[in-house]
Design an enzyme around this catalytic site. Structure first.
Site, PDB file in Angstrom:
ATOM      1  N   TYR A 195      -0.248  22.432   4.401  1.00 60.49           N
ATOM      2  CA  TYR A 195      -0.799  21.160   4.893  1.00 60.49           C
ATOM      3  C   TYR A 195      -0.371  20.015   3.975  1.00 60.49           C
ATOM      4  CZ  TYR A 195      -4.388  17.941   6.715  1.00 60.49           C
ATOM      5  OH  TYR A 195      -5.052  16.871   7.278  1.00 60.49           O
ATOM      6  N   SER A 236      -2.814  11.891   5.683  1.00 58.16           N
ATOM      7  CA  SER A 236      -4.075  12.365   5.104  1.00 58.16           C
ATOM      8  C   SER A 236      -4.134  11.888   3.659  1.00 58.16           C
ATOM      9  CB  SER A 236      -4.101  13.895   5.132  1.00 58.16           C
ATOM     10  OG  SER A 236      -5.175  14.408   4.359  1.00 58.16           O
TER      11      SER A 236
HETATM   12  P1  NAD Z   1      -8.687  18.078  15.852  1.00 62.97           P
HETATM   13  O1  NAD Z   1      -8.537  19.547  15.718  1.00 62.97           O
HETATM   14  O2  NAD Z   1      -9.890  17.510  16.540  1.00 62.97           O
HETATM   15  O3  NAD Z   1      -7.388  17.448  16.530  1.00 62.97           O
HETATM   16  C1  NAD Z   1      -6.116  18.006  16.410  1.00 62.97           C
HETATM   17  C2  NAD Z   1      -5.400  17.749  17.696  1.00 62.97           C
HETATM   18  O4  NAD Z   1      -4.090  18.339  17.613  1.00 62.97           O
HETATM   19  C3  NAD Z   1      -6.098  18.394  18.905  1.00 62.97           C
HETATM   20  O5  NAD Z   1      -6.018  17.531  20.012  1.00 62.97           O
HETATM   21  C4  NAD Z   1      -5.295  19.656  19.121  1.00 62.97           C
HETATM   22  O6  NAD Z   1      -5.357  20.107  20.441  1.00 62.97           O
HETATM   23  C5  NAD Z   1      -3.913  19.145  18.755  1.00 62.97           C
HETATM   24  N1  NAD Z   1      -2.957  20.222  18.492  1.00 62.97           N
HETATM   25  C6  NAD Z   1      -3.091  21.278  17.659  1.00 62.97           C
HETATM   26  N2  NAD Z   1      -2.006  22.075  17.753  1.00 62.97           N
HETATM   27  C7  NAD Z   1      -1.173  21.506  18.667  1.00 62.97           C
HETATM   28  C8  NAD Z   1       0.074  21.861  19.212  1.00 62.97           C
HETATM   29  N3  NAD Z   1       0.714  22.979  18.864  1.00 62.97           N
HETATM   30  N4  NAD Z   1       0.620  21.047  20.139  1.00 62.97           N
HETATM   31  C9  NAD Z   1      -0.014  19.920  20.550  1.00 62.97           C
HETATM   32  N5  NAD Z   1      -1.206  19.537  20.062  1.00 62.97           N
HETATM   33  C10 NAD Z   1      -1.778  20.324  19.131  1.00 62.97           C
HETATM   34  O7  NAD Z   1      -8.586  17.501  14.359  1.00 62.97           O
HETATM   35  P2  NAD Z   1      -8.658  16.022  13.799  1.00 62.97           P
HETATM   36  O8  NAD Z   1      -9.562  16.097  12.638  1.00 62.97           O
HETATM   37  O9  NAD Z   1      -8.886  15.020  14.836  1.00 62.97           O
HETATM   38  O10 NAD Z   1      -7.171  15.855  13.212  1.00 62.97           O
HETATM   39  C11 NAD Z   1      -6.208  14.977  13.728  1.00 62.97           C
HETATM   40  C12 NAD Z   1      -5.197  14.623  12.647  1.00 62.97           C
HETATM   41  O11 NAD Z   1      -5.868  13.955  11.574  1.00 62.97           O
HETATM   42  C13 NAD Z   1      -4.499  15.845  12.030  1.00 62.97           C
HETATM   43  O12 NAD Z   1      -3.140  15.549  11.795  1.00 62.97           O
HETATM   44  C14 NAD Z   1      -5.241  16.014  10.713  1.00 62.97           C
HETATM   45  O13 NAD Z   1      -4.439  16.645   9.755  1.00 62.97           O
HETATM   46  C15 NAD Z   1      -5.543  14.572  10.360  1.00 62.97           C
HETATM   47  N6  NAD Z   1      -6.631  14.414   9.403  1.00 62.97           N
HETATM   48  C16 NAD Z   1      -7.904  14.825   9.716  1.00 62.97           C
HETATM   49  C17 NAD Z   1      -8.938  14.642   8.777  1.00 62.97           C
HETATM   50  C18 NAD Z   1     -10.368  15.041   9.058  1.00 62.97           C
HETATM   51  O14 NAD Z   1     -11.202  15.026   8.133  1.00 62.97           O
HETATM   52  N7  NAD Z   1     -10.755  15.377  10.276  1.00 62.97           N
HETATM   53  C19 NAD Z   1      -8.636  14.073   7.522  1.00 62.97           C
HETATM   54  C20 NAD Z   1      -7.323  13.683   7.256  1.00 62.97           C
HETATM   55  C21 NAD Z   1      -6.336  13.850   8.205  1.00 62.97           C
END
Ligand code: NAD
Length: 257
Positions: A152, A139
């Site tokens: 986080y 991130s």
């Molecule tokens: P999201 O909530 O759509 O996806 C998260 C995924 O992780 C989901 O598939 C969820 O089911 C899974 N997950 C959660 N807990 C779990 C567990 N205990 N075991 C297995 N799977 C689990 O969110 P996203 O925005 O797609 O985030 C994905 C990654 O990207 C994360 O690591 C997040 O920190 C990172 N990220 C997101 C953003 C953003 O703006 N959306 C920005 C920077 C980084």
């Protein structure tokens, strides 16, 4: 470029960025393993439809990545793991003196420790295959901080450190390990927050996005899951064979500020 014959394991991939990355890898011909902690018919149906869309083998494997044994079993039961994308992540926002201990533990386990466990099992498989790519979805918060997101930010900084260490341990092999550092990405989770923010701030959609959500993103645009998929595919390409142990920001200029 073609990833035909490669198997990609993407953690946390039944929605959002993980699903976007899995689709981009499948579009290049990779067989994919989708994962989350649920085991619903729709999780398996999602894998089946992704497989049909791209003519690849796509499976869904349930694993709760807060548990070390599940994280290790996910990669082991995939049978092959040429590409490992550590993407699963959760968030909790609270001041540090009020931060719930169970939330701290869960965020460190899912966002950081799971990548250690999956990598530990994937590396011998990659070494046996003579090729491997590890892509950690960190991130902008792996490189900078914001208040109230202690767990986080600690976890994401940890992922960046883990990335560098794995890269050094594999530097002389045909294996690379890098981290992608997204800014705000328009996932269903983020999209769902927009109507509430419009109500709370009395603003229209565009103003909320610009003035509230993307205050730190100079481009004033969200990154997309397709862009993150494309960045992952690039890191799996021959052009990226000498890129290892580094971070690629996909953040509209956030970390340039
Ligand atoms: P999201 O909530 O759509 O996806 C998260 C995924 O992780 C989901 O598939 C969820 O089911 C899974 N997950 C959660 N807990 C779990 C567990 N205990 N075991 C297995 N799977 C689990 O969110 P996203 O925005 O797609 O985030 C994905 C990654 O990207 C994360 O690591 C997040 O920190 C990172 N990220 C997101 C953003 C953003 O703006 N959306 C920005 C920077 C980084």
């Amino acid at each position: 470029m073609s990833l035909i014959g490669k198997t990609a394991v993407v953690t946390g991939s039944n929605s959002g960025i993980g699903l976007g990355v899995a689709r981009a890898l499948a579009a290049e011909g990779a067989d994919v393993v989708l994962n989350s902690f649920t085991d619903r018919p729709e999780d398996h149906a999602l894998a089946a439809s992704l497989g049909a869309d791209f003519g690849v083998t796509a499976r869904y494997i349930r694993a709760d990545l807060s548990k070390p044994e599940d994280a290790r079993a996910l990669v082991a039961s995939a049978g092959a793991c040429d590409i490992l994308v550590n993407n699963a992540g959760i968030q909790h926002v609270a001041p540090i003196d009020e931060f719930p201990v169970d939330k701290w533990d869960a965020i460190i386990a899912i966002n950081l420790s799971s990548a250690f466990h999956t990598t530990a099992v994937a590396l011998p498989m990659m070494r046996k295959a003579g090729w491997g790519r590890i892509v950690n979805i960190a991130s902008a918060h792996g490189l900078t901080a914001s208040p109230f997101k202690s767990a986080y930010i600690a976890a994401k900084h940890g992922v960046v450190g883990l990335t560098k260490t794995v890269a050094l341990e594999t530097a002389e092999e045909a294996i690379t390990c890098n981290a992608i550092c997204p800014g705000y990405v328009l996932t269903p989770l983020v999209e769902a927050q927009i109507p509430d923010q419009m109500k709370v701030h009395g603003m229209d959609r565009e103003t909320v996005i610009r003035e509230v959500m993307l205050t730190r993103q100079p481009s004033k645009q969200f990154a997309t899951v397709e862009q993150l998929g494309g960045t992952t595919v690039f890191l799996c390409s021959e052009a990226a064979a000498q890129i290892t142990g580094t971070t690629i920001s996909v953040d509209g200029g956030w970390t340039a500020l």
